[in-house]
Design a protein around this motif. Structure first.
Motif, short mmCIF file in Angstrom:
data_model
loop_
_atom_site.label_atom_id
_atom_site.label_comp_id
_atom_site.label_asym_id
_atom_site.label_seq_id
_atom_site.Cartn_x
_atom_site.Cartn_y
_atom_site.Cartn_z
N GLU A 57 -25.59 -17.89 -5.81
CA GLU A 57 -27.00 -18.36 -5.89
C GLU A 57 -28.17 -17.70 -6.42
OE1 GLU A 57 -28.56 -22.46 -5.41
OE2 GLU A 57 -27.15 -21.54 -3.12
N LYS A 58 -29.14 -16.66 -5.84
CA LYS A 58 -29.58 -15.96 -5.49
C LYS A 58 -29.64 -15.46 -7.24
CE LYS A 58 -32.46 -11.62 -3.48
NZ LYS A 58 -32.56 -11.30 -3.13
N ILE A 59 -28.98 -14.93 -7.62
CA ILE A 59 -28.11 -14.10 -8.76
C ILE A 59 -28.79 -15.49 -9.96
CG2 ILE A 59 -26.60 -12.89 -10.31
CD1 ILE A 59 -26.07 -11.31 -7.70
N PHE A 60 -28.12 -16.73 -9.63
CA PHE A 60 -27.20 -17.56 -10.16
C PHE A 60 -29.56 -17.96 -10.75
CE2 PHE A 60 -27.76 -21.77 -10.84
CZ PHE A 60 -27.41 -22.53 -11.78
N ARG A 61 -30.31 -18.45 -9.61
CA ARG A 61 -30.88 -19.14 -10.33
C ARG A 61 -32.34 -17.67 -11.08
NH1 ARG A 61 -32.36 -23.93 -7.54
NH2 ARG A 61 -30.64 -24.73 -6.36
N SER A 62 -32.65 -16.61 -10.48
CA SER A 62 -32.81 -15.47 -10.79
C SER A 62 -32.49 -14.64 -12.36
CB SER A 62 -32.70 -13.89 -10.46
OG SER A 62 -33.39 -12.53 -11.24
N GLU A 63 -31.51 -15.31 -12.53
CA GLU A 63 -31.23 -15.54 -14.25
C GLU A 63 -31.76 -16.65 -14.93
OE1 GLU A 63 -29.60 -13.44 -17.40
OE2 GLU A 63 -30.13 -12.62 -15.99
N LEU A 64 -31.34 -17.43 -14.52
CA LEU A 64 -32.73 -19.60 -14.98
C LEU A 64 -34.06 -19.18 -14.53
CD1 LEU A 64 -30.60 -22.48 -12.57
CD2 LEU A 64 -29.43 -21.28 -14.94
N GLN A 65 -34.18 -18.13 -14.21
CA GLN A 65 -35.46 -18.03 -14.07
C GLN A 65 -35.89 -17.25 -15.98
OE1 GLN A 65 -37.65 -16.89 -9.99
NE2 GLN A 65 -39.53 -17.30 -11.65
N PHE A 66 -35.22 -16.52 -15.74
CA PHE A 66 -35.49 -15.42 -16.66
C PHE A 66 -35.57 -15.54 -18.22
CE2 PHE A 66 -33.81 -11.61 -20.29
CZ PHE A 66 -34.51 -10.72 -19.53
N ARG A 67 -34.43 -16.47 -18.01
CA ARG A 67 -33.79 -17.13 -19.46
C ARG A 67 -34.59 -18.89 -19.49
NH1 ARG A 67 -27.55 -16.99 -20.58
NH2 ARG A 67 -27.10 -15.31 -19.15
N ALA A 68 -36.10 -19.19 -18.73
CA ALA A 68 -36.15 -20.12 -18.30
C ALA A 68 -35.41 -21.85 -18.82
CB ALA A 68 -37.40 -20.00 -20.13
N LEU A 69 -34.35 -21.59 -17.82
CA LEU A 69 -33.33 -22.46 -17.98
C LEU A 69 -33.21 -23.43 -16.98
CD1 LEU A 69 -30.05 -20.37 -19.37
CD2 LEU A 69 -31.89 -22.25 -20.84
N PRO A 70 -33.56 -24.92 -17.33
CA PRO A 70 -33.95 -25.98 -15.97
C PRO A 70 -31.71 -25.78 -15.18
CG PRO A 70 -33.50 -26.74 -18.16
CD PRO A 70 -33.39 -25.47 -18.84
N LEU A 71 -32.61 -26.06 -14.10
CA LEU A 71 -31.04 -25.92 -13.62
C LEU A 71 -30.15 -27.00 -13.57
CD1 LEU A 71 -29.31 -24.80 -10.67
CD2 LEU A 71 -31.11 -27.02 -9.42
N LYS A 72 -30.70 -28.01 -14.30
CA LYS A 72 -29.86 -29.26 -14.85
C LYS A 72 -29.13 -29.26 -16.10
CE LYS A 72 -30.96 -32.20 -10.74
NZ LYS A 72 -29.76 -32.79 -10.13
N SER A 73 -28.78 -28.07 -16.73
CA SER A 73 -28.45 -28.09 -18.17
C SER A 73 -27.01 -27.30 -18.32
CB SER A 73 -29.30 -26.79 -18.86
OG SER A 73 -29.31 -25.96 -18.26
N GLU A 74 -26.36 -27.92 -19.36
CA GLU A 74 -24.72 -26.96 -19.71
C GLU A 74 -24.82 -25.37 -19.77
OE1 GLU A 74 -22.07 -27.08 -23.28
OE2 GLU A 74 -23.33 -29.44 -23.02
N GLU A 113 -22.13 -15.35 0.55
CA GLU A 113 -21.04 -14.45 -0.50
C GLU A 113 -21.77 -15.53 -1.58
OE1 GLU A 113 -18.50 -14.90 1.58
OE2 GLU A 113 -18.42 -13.20 2.16
N LEU A 114 -21.80 -16.99 -0.96
CA LEU A 114 -22.44 -18.08 -1.91
C LEU A 114 -23.79 -17.89 -1.83
CD1 LEU A 114 -21.47 -20.85 -3.76
CD2 LEU A 114 -21.67 -21.52 -1.71
N LYS A 115 -24.28 -17.85 -1.57
CA LYS A 115 -26.03 -17.58 -1.16
C LYS A 115 -25.67 -15.78 -2.34
CE LYS A 115 -27.51 -19.18 3.63
NZ LYS A 115 -27.32 -18.07 4.65
N MET A 116 -25.38 -15.11 -2.29
CA MET A 116 -25.36 -13.74 -3.51
C MET A 116 -25.66 -14.55 -4.80
SD MET A 116 -23.66 -10.35 -3.63
CE MET A 116 -22.14 -11.42 -3.57
#
Length: 94
Positions: free
Chosen positions: A47-64, A42-45
Motif C-alpha cells: 500500500e505504501k508503494i501504491f500510494r507513493s506511485e499514485l502521488q507521483f502520477r497524480a492519480l486519484p485513489l478512486k480511478s481505474e 506485507e499489505l502495508k508495504m
C-alpha cells in the motif's frame, strides 16, 4: 467500481485458481507464483508503494488506473518480488 488495495488483495486471494503444480512445471517456470495470504505487514508495504506511485502520477485513489496499479503490485508480489525497491520498480513499469 474502484476498490481499495486491501479489497483487491482480498478478491485475488478469494478467486485464486486451483492449478495442479507438478515438479516439471516448476522447473520450466521462471517464477514460482505464491498464493500464500498476504499478511498485514506485507499489505502495508504494498500500500505504501501504491500510494507513493499514485502521488507521483497524480492519480486519484478512486480511478481505474489506480485499480490496475494495485492489481499489478499484488501480482508482482505474488510472482516473487518481495523487496520494497523491486516492487517500487515494478510499479513504475505499470
Amino acid at each position: 467500481m474502484t476498490r481499495h488495495i486491501g479489497e483487491v488483495a482480498y478478491t485475488l486471494r478469494q478467486h485464486r485458481p486451483a492449478l495442479p503444480v507438478t515438479e516439471e512445471k516448476l522447473m520450466k517456470s521462471e517464477r514460482v507464483w505464491s498464493f500464500d495470504p498476504i499478511g498485514p505487514d506485507e499489505l502495508k508495504m504494498i500500500e505504501k508503494i501504491f500510494r507513493s506511485e499514485l502521488q507521483f502520477r497524480a492519480l486519484p485513489l478512486k480511478s481505474e488506473e489506480a485499480q490496475v496499479l494495485a492489481a499489478k503490485l499484488i501480482e508482482a508480489y505474488q510472482s516473487g518480488i518481495r523487496d520494497t525497491t523491486d516492487l517500487a520498480a515494478a510499479a513504475k513499469r505499470c
